[in-house]
Design a protein around this motif. Structure first.
Motif: not given
Length: 737
Positions: A153-155, A281-285, A290-293
């Motif tokens: 859900k966070d991702a 958007g693409l860089g940070d979030l 992707a890292a969280a997932e």
């Protein structure tokens, strides 16, 4: 074992599925991370080509053409890589995301077409603008679908916010592309002005709306962006362009709207603000999502591996315990089976010993099986109780049989004693009588008493006792055969053959005489009244054989086989009584034969009747010495006994004959014509031709307990015995004992 193996298989299957799903999730997160890393430069490169393409479509000047070629070169490299990674991501995503990514990849196929139209001068700046906008919209929709299909859900929230920021950045680039093309080519048309005004308002409002939903770090960055000089300069330019576009005074031909800054400053501010928002958007979030997932996938994989290892360890432990418990149970059951089989083998032996009157310690001979208090122990305890109950029943049966046999033998010996005294009285009466009719009547009573004595001896044998008539010295076989025949009722039907000159040991005389009398009496009873029974004998390697051949109806093969089996292994008399078999004569013969290892067998006679073959072993014979034929004491091996109708006493007869004893007036004795020169007919004298050892019978053993038995008990027991014999005689007449 089966539940353990099922648990092991289920654990392996479930954990394999979980591990596979975790690996796929991690691979997908890695693909998405690669995709977002390519999307970060992809959007700026695509918007740069869009801006250059719109400008070239509006004014194909060399300057615009050079900017277009430069933007195309940078975008071509990213487009090939991004198309490949998009296909891989689409294959790893759910159906909705896969369809959205597929539409994005398909929209990228418009790039070569619109490029060709621009190069040919056939595309208007609005057509170019719309084409590149559709590509950007497809990319933003695909990014949003990926976020919605995320399992974390966070991702999912981060990707959704990243897609919204991409949209804000794209709206900013769209408005700038439209405004820059119009600025260099006479200003914005009415429709373009409305589009431009709507886009500038939309990206600013969207950014303000998204700001509270973003993480704190991104909120701070957006605040820094909105307070930057580039953001302020961009707002000033947008306001100027909108005011001048809505000014009712048209610009002169060839004139351009006035800007508060230079075009270069304006474009630099646009690129800075657009790349910053796109980077949010693409860089940070996107990268954070992707890292969280990926971290979530790694954690899931680690948990799955740990759970799988723990499940496998648990299954192995449970399986080991099951195998150990199963092996222990199997060992106990095998031991129980071995003990029960051993007890089953001992039980008949113990029962036989008890039936034979031996004192048996039941606890020692049949020990209790101790296997604990569980189900196996209960089975062992039940088996022990069953065995002890069987032994107790055997003990009770043995005691009852012992008491019955005692009463049985007591009555039989009483009867035997009475018959013995009766024979003595008859013998005295025969000697004192002179009337032939009275003598014949006394002989008949004497014979009936003899048969009654044999019946009493049968009772003694059935009761497990031994005959009281015993001889200390040996007796010739011929005398034993003649004495056995003399105990039968119709002895005049007997024809004698050759009988070997052999001596029988004293201890076997009474039993062999009784055995032969039973067989001869059986042959007489089950053969026609006018037929004859032949008795003959021969010496053989194992002893001597006596054959009794009748001319009766014979026996069925199966009945003869059962009788021969009984002669070889006589059953218990109680079992014989339970089967309802009334042929107790065969049983008496079997018991007497077993005592002296005499073999009795029934064969089919040449006359269709039955031939009883009695093999007397060497152990019952007195060893004899064959003399040389020149010795004066030499005799033939046989004593010949001829039938009475063939015997004559002639002077100077060349052969030695012994005439069978027959009473006077016997119809079988032929009437010889009277002649003065012939010797008189022989006259039968009781016991005249018997061996000296057989003249006087030994006194029967005294009967114990005469004073204790009552007449009522004797009468009841004899009545029961007479009823049994009466039922036996009432059966179908077959050749039996």
């Amino acid at each position: 074992m089966i539940p353990s193996f099922v648990l092991l298989a289920a654990g392996v299957g479930i954990n394999a599925y979980l591990i596979t799903a975790a690996v796929q999730k991690r691979d997908t997160a890695i693909l998405l991370a690669r995709g977002y890393s390519l999307a970060v430069p992809f959007m700026p490169a695509m918007t740069q080509e869009r801006r250059a393409s719109v400008a070239a479509a509006a004014d194909p000047s060399p300057e615009n053409r050079a900017a277009l070629d430069q933007s195309r070169g940078a975008f071509n490299q990213l487009m090939a890589q991004f198309s490949q990674i998009s296909t891989e991501v689409a294959d790893a995503m759910p159906p909705e995301s896969r369809a959205a990514i597929g539409r994005f990849v398909q929209s990228m196929g418009q790039v070569p077409q619109i490029r060709a139209q621009i190069d040919n001068g056939q595309a208007s700046r609005l057509t170019v603008y719309s084409t590149y906008n559709s590509i950007a919209d497809a990319m933003i929709v695909a990014a949003g679908a990926i976020g919605r299909d995320s399992t974390d859900k966070d991702a999912a929230l981060l990707r959704s916010s990243a897609a919204d920021l991409m949209r804000v950045s794209d709206w900013l680039d769209r408005s700038n592309s439209l405004a820059l093309a119009a600025y260099r080519n006479g200003g914005l048309t009415g429709a373009e002005l409305a589009e431009y005004d709507s886009l500038t308002r939309a990206y600013r409002a969207e950014l303000n709306g998204l700001r509270p939903q973003l993480p704190v770090a991104q909120q701070q960055k957006i605040g820094q962006l909105e307070s930057s000089s580039d953001w302020a300069l961009l707002g000033t330019v947008e306001d100027a362009l909108v005011r001048q576009g809505f000014d009712p005074r048209p610009l002169s031909p060839g004139a351009v709207p006035s800007l508060p800054v230079t075009v270069q400053q304006w474009q630099d501010a646009v690129r800075q603000v657009a790349s910053t928002i796109s980077g949010f958007g693409l860089g940070d979030l996107g990268s954070t999502a992707a890292a969280a997932e990926k971290q979530s996938a790694d954690d899931t994989l680690l948990r799955s591996v740990l759970i799988a290892a723990a499940s496998l360890l648990l299954a192995v432990v449970v399986l080991s315990l099951a195998v150990r418990m199963g092996n222990g149970l199997v060992r106990r059951l095998r031991q129980l089976r071995s003990d029960t089989l051993a007890a089953d083998e001992r039980l008949p032996l113990v029962v036989d010993r008890i039936r034979q009157g031996e004192q048996v310690d039941v606890a020692e001979e049949m020990p209790a099986l101790d296997y604990g208090r569980d189900e196996v122990g209960e089975v062992a305890e039940a088996f022990t109780k069953a065995q002890q109950a069987a032994v107790a029943a055997a003990v009770q049966e043995a005691r009852l049989r012992e008491g019955t046999n005692t009463v049985f033998l007591n009555i039989a010996r009483r009867s035997q004693a009475v018959v013995h005294r009766q024979l003595q009285v008859l013998d005295k009466a025969e000697r004192a009588a002179d009337d032939p009719e009275q003598v014949e009547l006394l002989y008949l009573l004497d014979h009936l008493s003899t048969r009654e004595r044999r019946n009493a001896e049968n009772l003694i044998v059935l009761g497990g006792g031994r005959l009281t008539r015993q001889w200390r010295t040996s007796v010739s076989l011929l005398d034993i055969v003649r004495s056995a025949v003399a105990e039968t009722e119709q002895y005049n039907r007997i024809s004698f053959g050759r009988i070997p000159q052999l001596q029988i040991t004293g201890q076997a005389v009474a039993d062999l005489m009784h055995l032969l009398a039973e067989l001869v009496d059986n042959a007489i009873a089950f053969s026609p009244p006018e037929s004859r029974i032949e008795v003959r004998g021969n010496p053989v390697g194992k002893g001597a054989v006596i054959e009794i051949d009748d001319q009766g109806l014979g026996m069925a093969p199966e009945d003869r086989s059962r009788a021969n089996d009984m002669f070889g292994d006589p059953p218990d008399f109680g079992m014989l009584a339970l089967t309802g078999d009334s042929r107790i004569g065969f049983y008496v013969v079997a018991r007497l034969a077993r005592q002296h290892d005499i073999r009795v067998s029934l064969l089919e006679s040449n006359y269709g009747g039955v031939r009883a073959v009695v093999l007397i072993p060497n152990s019952a014979l007195v060893p004899v010495q064959r003399l040389d034929s020149g010795d004066d004491r030499h005799t033939d091996w046989f004593d010949t006994v001829v039938p009475a109708q063939e015997s004559r006493v002639e002077a100077g007869a060349p052969r030695r004959t012994t005439v069978a004893m027959l009473p006077e007036g016997n119809p079988a004795w032929p009437a010889l014509p009277p002649s003065d020169d012939r010797p008189p007919l022989p006259k039968r004298h009781r016991q005249a031709n018997l061996a000296p050892e057989l003249h006087e019978l030994p006194e029967p053993e005294p009967v114990a307990g005469d004073h204790e038995a009552t007449a009522v008990e004797a009468r009841s027991l004899m009545t029961a015995f007479q009823d049994g014999t009466r039922r036996g005689r009432a059966d179908n007449e077959t050749w039996d004992g």
